[in-house]
Structures are given as structure tokens and as C-alpha cells.
Design a protein around this motif. Structure first.
Motif, PDB file in Angstrom:
ATOM      1  N   VAL A 137       0.841  -1.200   0.000  1.00  0.00           N
ATOM      2  CA  VAL A 137       0.000   0.000   0.000  1.00  0.00           C
ATOM      3  C   VAL A 137       0.877   1.251   0.000  1.00  0.00           C
ATOM      4  N   GLY A 138       0.571   2.151  -0.913  1.00  0.00           N
ATOM      5  CA  GLY A 138       1.317   3.394  -1.029  1.00  0.00           C
ATOM      6  C   GLY A 138       2.399   3.387  -2.091  1.00  0.00           C
ATOM      7  N   THR A 139       2.744   2.205  -2.615  1.00  0.00           N
ATOM      8  CA  THR A 139       3.773   2.163  -3.662  1.00  0.00           C
ATOM      9  C   THR A 139       3.228   2.740  -4.963  1.00  0.00           C
ATOM     10  N   ARG A 140       4.138   3.289  -5.763  1.00  0.00           N
ATOM     11  CA  ARG A 140       3.745   3.995  -6.988  1.00  0.00           C
ATOM     12  C   ARG A 140       4.558   3.481  -8.176  1.00  0.00           C
ATOM     13  N   ARG A 141       3.932   3.514  -9.347  1.00  0.00           N
ATOM     14  CA  ARG A 141       4.591   3.155 -10.589  1.00  0.00           C
ATOM     15  C   ARG A 141       4.175   4.155 -11.667  1.00  0.00           C
ATOM     16  N   PRO A 142       5.085   4.518 -12.585  1.00  0.00           N
ATOM     17  CA  PRO A 142       4.695   5.426 -13.668  1.00  0.00           C
ATOM     18  C   PRO A 142       3.571   4.804 -14.488  1.00  0.00           C
TER      19      PRO A 142
END
Length: 256
Positions: A137-142
Motif C-alpha cells: 500500500v502506497g507504492t507507486r509506478r509510472p
């Protein structure tokens, strides 16, 4: 309600504080709105000052003038409130969906939303998969380089995503044989996003859109596989369970 910051600190922050104060007051008004005089009393503003703020907010679509000195929230404010409500509902219901889908496919499954050109995980199923820690939770990817992000770029309204699409195409960082525009066309046709080790080497992902009661995409359900599973028929076998999970989550959000 008085000014949120001292009068001596006039400037952009004071303007923002006053504008938000007006919207907060109007959020408690009935469909008939609230009078200018009542707002001025509650906010502690001079009437001439309040008129200027209301005129600016009306021009931006955040306030609607009803005539005879009455105002209510405008369509733009209502749209923001609706979007926030949709996101809260999606976050609340997504946990059960990712856990159920993960139990069926035996792989890392997570749910995402679109934010500032990125796909952001808001729910993730417990998993022994080595990739699970990357999907917390909270991780980001382009968005342009991820399966779930491509779902958003392909299916969200153009006015929301076009800046991110144009920026990605200028950078041309997605690589591979297909241009980003071609990949998004495929998503629109199949209603399925995919990336094949383009963001994380050795990790491939699938993503299916999740809709709400207004038939708008509010998030995605996505899974990731590693190693040999990423290059086998196993990945294709997961499409059905993933899409059924996304549809079940959509139905729980009011989609028909």
C-alpha cells in the motif's frame, strides 16, 4: 468562523483559507443555498469582501449563484466531492477483492488508483510471492510503464490523462516494438492492461479496470508474476479470474 490565519499574514495563504472557508460553509447549506448575509455573519467577513470571493468562486465553477443573494456549491465542487466519495468506497471494498482474487490465482494481487500520472496501490493481498513487497500500500509506478497505469491512461477521460500521455510519448521511455498510443488502443479494445517486464525486470503484470455506478473507471485490479510464470500460459490463465474479480468489485460499487 473567523479567519484561519492572522490578518497581518495577508497573501495567497489567507486567500486560500478564506475560499475554503466559504466552501465549507456552503457544504452544510440546503438545496436552496445560503444567503450572502448569513455567510458573512458566520465567516466574520465584510460583505464587500465576501462578494469578491463569491464572484471568483462562481467564475471557477465552485459556487453557484441562485439569485436574491443566495448561493450554493457549484458543479465543480460537487464533482470533487463525488470523486472523493468514489475513491473512499473503492479503498474500502478493494481489500476483499484482492484477497479473493489472490486466493484463486496464487499470485500477488493489488488494487490501484490513478494519481498525478502514477498508479498507486491502495490495497494488497498477503502473498508469499517475492514481488509482493514491491506492491505494498502506497507504492507507486509510472502510469505509462505499468499495466494498471495503462488502464487509466486508456480509459480515463482525455482531459485527465492527456498531459501524462503526451509527456510519456515525448520521453519515449516505454520501449519495445509498440508505441504507447498503440498499447493504449489495445487496452481500449481488450479492457486489459499488460506490461512484460518493462518496469521491473523479470516481473510481468496484468490489470483490469474497475468501474463505479456512473460507469467511470475508479481504479484497477492488478496481478504480478515472476520468473517462468511471466512467460508461460499461466499468465493467460489468470486473465479470467482477474477480470471476474474486477467486475465483482465494480458491481459492489454500483456498476451495472
Amino acid at each position: 468562523m473567523g479567519d484561519a490565519i492572522p490578518e497581518r499574514d495577508r497573501g495567497p495563504l489567507l486567500t486560500l483559507s478564506r475560499g475554503l472557508g466559504i466552501l465549507e460553509i456552503l457544504s452544510s447549506a440546503t438545496a436552496d443555498g445560503m444567503t450572502h448575509a448569513r455567510m458573512a455573519e458566520m465567516l466574520g467577513f465584510q460583505r464587500s469582501t465576501l462578494y469578491r470571493y463569491l464572484a471568483s468562486l462562481e467564475e471557477l465553477g465552485f459556487v453557484e449563484a441562485l439569485g436574491e443573494g443566495r448561493y450554493r456549491l457549484g458543479s465543480r465542487a460537487a464533482g470533487l466531492a463525488s470523486a472523493a466519495a468514489r475513491e473512499r468506497a473503492f479503498r474500502r471494498l478493494a481489500k476483499r477483492a484482492v484477497e479473493h482474487t489472490s486466493s484463486l490465482v496464487g499470485e500477488a494481487v493489488h488494487a490501484t488508483i490513478f494519481s498525478d500520472g502514477q498508479s498507486v496501490t491502495v490495497a494488497a493481498a498477503p502473498s508469499s510471492s517475492p514481488v509482493a513487497s514491491r506492491l505494498g500500500v502506497g507504492t507507486r509506478r509510472p502510469a505509462h510503464a505499468s499495466a494498471s497505469g495503462r488502464v487509466f491512461l486508456a480509459l480515463l477521460p482525455a482531459e485527465v490523462v492527456s498531459p501524462w500521455i503526451e509527456a510519456a510519448e515525448r520521453r519515449d521511455t516505454q520501449g519495445g516494438e509498440l508505441r504507447l498510443s498503440d498499447r493504449l488502443d489495445r487496452v481500449r479494445t481488450s479492457r486489459l492492461g499488460m506490461d512484460d517486464s518493462e518496469f521491473w525486470p523479470g516481473v510481468s503484470c496484468l490489470a483490469a479496470p474497475v468501474y463505479d455506478h456512473s460507469d467511470e473507471v475508479v481504479g484497477s485490479l492488478s496481478l504480478a508474476v515472476t520468473g517462468h510464470a511471466a512467460r508461460s500460459r499461466r499468465l493467460l490463465e489468470m486473465v479470467g479470474p482477474l477480470q471476474r474479480g474486477a467486475r465483482a468489485l465494480s458491481v459492489s460499487l454500483g456498476y451495472e
